[in-house]
Write a protein that holds these residues in place. Structure first.
Motif, short mmCIF file in Angstrom:
data_model
loop_
_atom_site.label_atom_id
_atom_site.label_comp_id
_atom_site.label_asym_id
_atom_site.label_seq_id
_atom_site.Cartn_x
_atom_site.Cartn_y
_atom_site.Cartn_z
N THR A 43 0.76 -1.19 0.09
CA THR A 43 0.01 -0.08 0.16
C THR A 43 0.87 1.07 -0.05
O THR A 43 1.81 1.37 0.95
CB THR A 43 -1.01 0.13 1.24
N PHE A 44 0.55 2.17 -0.83
CA PHE A 44 1.15 3.52 -0.85
C PHE A 44 0.34 4.52 -0.17
O PHE A 44 -0.72 4.71 -0.39
CB PHE A 44 1.44 3.85 -2.28
N THR A 45 0.63 5.14 0.80
CA THR A 45 -0.23 6.30 1.35
C THR A 45 0.80 7.60 1.56
O THR A 45 2.01 7.66 0.83
CB THR A 45 -0.56 5.58 2.82
N ASP A 61 2.59 8.10 17.42
CA ASP A 61 1.91 9.22 16.60
C ASP A 61 2.69 9.86 15.92
O ASP A 61 2.94 11.22 16.21
CB ASP A 61 1.11 9.99 17.80
N VAL A 62 3.71 9.34 14.95
CA VAL A 62 4.56 10.00 14.10
C VAL A 62 4.52 9.38 12.79
O VAL A 62 4.26 8.14 12.76
CB VAL A 62 5.97 10.12 14.65
N PRO A 63 4.79 10.06 11.87
CA PRO A 63 4.93 9.43 10.36
C PRO A 63 6.17 8.68 10.39
O PRO A 63 6.95 9.13 11.01
CB PRO A 63 4.78 10.70 9.31
N THR A 64 6.24 7.80 9.59
CA THR A 64 7.47 7.03 9.27
C THR A 64 7.60 6.73 7.66
O THR A 64 6.70 7.07 6.85
CB THR A 64 7.58 5.76 10.08
N ASP A 65 8.81 6.29 7.30
CA ASP A 65 8.68 5.86 5.83
C ASP A 65 8.07 4.40 5.30
O ASP A 65 7.33 4.36 4.38
CB ASP A 65 10.39 5.98 5.32
N ARG A 111 7.10 10.63 2.36
CA ARG A 111 8.13 10.71 3.09
C ARG A 111 9.41 9.83 1.86
O ARG A 111 10.64 10.37 2.24
CB ARG A 111 8.26 9.57 4.57
N ALA A 112 9.05 8.85 1.21
CA ALA A 112 10.03 8.71 0.49
C ALA A 112 10.68 9.44 -0.46
O ALA A 112 11.77 9.64 -0.82
CB ALA A 112 9.39 7.45 -0.43
N PHE A 113 9.85 10.42 -1.00
CA PHE A 113 10.31 11.65 -1.89
C PHE A 113 11.27 12.36 -0.93
O PHE A 113 12.28 12.92 -1.39
CB PHE A 113 9.09 12.54 -2.32
N GLU A 114 10.94 12.79 0.30
CA GLU A 114 11.52 13.65 1.06
C GLU A 114 12.93 12.96 1.15
O GLU A 114 13.89 13.57 1.44
CB GLU A 114 11.10 13.81 2.45
N LYS A 124 12.65 6.10 -7.43
CA LYS A 124 12.66 4.81 -7.72
C LYS A 124 13.66 4.05 -6.65
O LYS A 124 13.21 2.76 -6.10
CB LYS A 124 13.14 4.55 -9.16
N ARG A 125 14.77 4.63 -6.70
CA ARG A 125 15.81 3.89 -5.71
C ARG A 125 15.10 3.84 -4.24
O ARG A 125 15.28 2.68 -3.78
CB ARG A 125 16.98 4.64 -5.99
N GLU A 126 14.66 4.80 -3.85
CA GLU A 126 14.35 4.82 -2.28
C GLU A 126 13.11 3.86 -2.14
O GLU A 126 13.26 3.23 -1.29
CB GLU A 126 13.69 6.37 -2.07
#
Length: 201
Positions: A43-45, A61-65, A111-114, A124-126
């Motif tokens: 799933t991508f979110t 209660d935090v975002p992660t990758d 997060r992956a873009f960041e 893509k690599r991330e």
């Protein structure tokens, strides 16, 4: 093998992620010698979505990758002995397809873009790296205990050691990412697989 993909976010990922992630997942299963056909959910979110999941399931209660939800209760990483028990068929396998239900991978594309920008490489690599990392969890690896954390770090160092794959334009870049993430040797300075992969760098 079945990969169930769900994209719940709005950013344009910019590559054929279904085909690419299939290669990463297949390579991970090959290198970890999984003897079964498998089913994996991906799933991508976004950051808010993964933060909600993190809060619900991990009370953080935090975002992660990336979050990983393995289905199999391995006795040891990539030890498939538990799947030979009498109860395993009902517990761990899809009754219709007969595939092993490995579990769920949830990636925050935001997060992956960041992180891709911070590390100076492509999205893509991330995403390949996060998928390979998550596959280790679905196969029973963990980084909560010191011994298993060291194993995972060595596997990830294999990925980190082979930098600058951005000139590779075909989908092999992410298969190679899975190789670098998973294939490792105890002697980090004498990695046979690293030299085998130099042609891709």
């Amino acid at each position: 093998m079945t990969i169930l993909m769900e994209d719940e976010q709005e950013l344009d990922i910019g590559f054929d992620y279904e085909n690419v992630l299939r290669q990463v997942i297949e390579k991970a299963l090959e290198l970890e010698k999984c003897p079964y056909e498998c089913e994996v959910n991906v799933t991508f979110t976004d950051n808010e979505g993964i933060r909600n999941i993190n809060r619900e399931f991990r009370e953080l209660d935090v975002p992660t990758d990336v979050l990983s939800f393995p289905m199999v209760d391995y006795e040891a990483p990539a030890d498939y002995g538990i799947l030979e028990s009498d109860d395993a068929l009902a517990m761990y396998f899809n009754p219709e397809s007969g595939e092993l239900l490995l579990g769920d991978i949830v990636i925050s594309v935001e997060r992956a873009f960041e992180q891709a920008e911070n590390y100076g490489h492509s999205i893509k690599r991330e995403i390949c790296f996060l998928t390979a990392h998550s596959m280790l969890h679905l196969l029973g690896y963990d980084h909560m205990e010191d011994e298993e954390r060291i194993v995972m770090e060595k596997k990830q160092e294999e990925f980190e050691a082979a930098e600058t794959v951005e000139d590779v334009t075909d989908e092999s870049v992410c298969e190679d990412a899975a190789v670098r993430t998973i294939k490792w040797q105890a002697d980090f300075l004498n990695r046979e697989v690293f030299w085998q992969l130099r042609q891709y760098l």
